[in-house]
Design an enzyme around this catalytic site. Sequence first.
Site, PDB file in Angstrom:
ATOM      1  N   ASP A  81      33.007  40.245  35.973  1.00  0.00           N
ATOM      2  CA  ASP A  81      33.629  39.013  35.498  1.00  0.00           C
ATOM      3  C   ASP A  81      33.880  38.078  36.670  1.00  0.00           C
ATOM      4  O   ASP A  81      34.043  38.514  37.821  1.00  0.00           O
ATOM      5  CB  ASP A  81      34.924  39.306  34.742  1.00  0.00           C
ATOM      6  CG  ASP A  81      35.977  40.006  35.584  1.00  0.00           C
ATOM      7  OD1 ASP A  81      35.612  40.941  36.325  1.00  0.00           O
ATOM      8  OD2 ASP A  81      37.165  39.613  35.504  1.00  0.00           O
ATOM      9  N   GLU A 140      38.606  42.166  36.060  1.00  0.00           N
ATOM     10  CA  GLU A 140      39.335  42.175  37.321  1.00  0.00           C
ATOM     11  C   GLU A 140      39.984  40.830  37.599  1.00  0.00           C
ATOM     12  O   GLU A 140      41.083  40.763  38.146  1.00  0.00           O
ATOM     13  CB  GLU A 140      38.398  42.550  38.471  1.00  0.00           C
ATOM     14  CG  GLU A 140      39.104  42.966  39.750  1.00  0.00           C
ATOM     15  CD  GLU A 140      39.475  41.806  40.670  1.00  0.00           C
ATOM     16  OE1 GLU A 140      40.278  42.007  41.591  1.00  0.00           O
ATOM     17  OE2 GLU A 140      38.960  40.687  40.469  1.00  0.00           O
TER      18      GLU A 140
END
Length: 381
Positions: A81, A140
């Site tokens: 991400d 994250e």
Amino acid sequence: MIAALDQTDPVALAQALIGCPSITPATGAVFDCLEAMLLPLGFTVERFLDGDPANGGPVENLLAMRRRGDGPHFAFAGHLDVVPPGEGWASDAFAPEVRGELLYGRGAVDMKGSIGAFVAAVARSEAVSGTISLLITGDEEGDAVHGTRALMGHMADRGVRPDLCLVGEPTSVNRLGDMIKIGRRGSVNMWITVPGVQGHVAYPHLAKNPISPLVRIMAAIEAITLDEGTDWFQPSNIELTDVHVGNPATNVIPGKATARLSIRFNDLHRGADLAARVRAIVEAEGGTLEAKISGEAFLTPPGAFSALISAAIAAETGLTPELSTTGGTSDARFLCALCPVVEFGLVNATMHKLDEAVALADLERLTRIYERILSSVATAS
């Protein structure tokens, strides 16, 4: 497209990953892309979703493992991400572009570039024995609730526990290899609410102003010195990050006042203890406190693992990396519960910025460093 890629080329692999938009929380195409890279290298890949739109999901997580004879289990952890690109890029943030000696694109540094480098390193290390795994999340950069922690639960259910873990976060500062992270400070955010009674300023006896007790609370918090630092950590710090009353009128005593603070703390403290200390100050003035602990401080003491990584860096760059605990948090704060964890990756100068970019030469150097680490871990067992 993936089948045509050279699996040993970190630039091509990084480009393929960058080309899959994956703003946090990430799912889908970018994980398809990584899985397609790993399957030809002999990995077994497991993917699952955690969470739902009502609570910050869904988030995709990936556990990939390859076993080659006896040897230790070495894990590489990271995230696919990315933060939103923002406006003002010179080119499409998700259309990777090489200009000069740099590869541009969101995630080039944080951290699709290092994931590409690790996959390329594995592709070049067919003879390395032992177990290699990739622990990759799509959460994250977000709340980190349904990502690595959920992945660790998935691993526990299967009896999977690595012996060593390298997190590929961009830890280098000025040159590739000048810093690795052997720990991180903990983080706790707190929200203070002080109730009052709204009323006319000309009749203060009929109201209760919440601002005065909030000012006293903030003064007491500002007077705290948590510590002077340790051998491996800088001093813990408390920062007030917001004060709010929301009163547009000049002749009204407000009915409520709020404030927010953040504490970054070293391994002399625990998040719950810090919350309790601040709560006592707040409640003494009639307020309430809500605390959210993002992660505890951790330290992997310098030893064989950090020395092995430092030697690999020195062999390729000539640098002796600084062992550091500075900066923000990472998913290493969770993974440290499994095994020794060290973080090492690309130069972080452009992460989260417009026109994020990585040097092509650094992708190749990082791949060679990761190759050396894989080989050294296997032979050190």
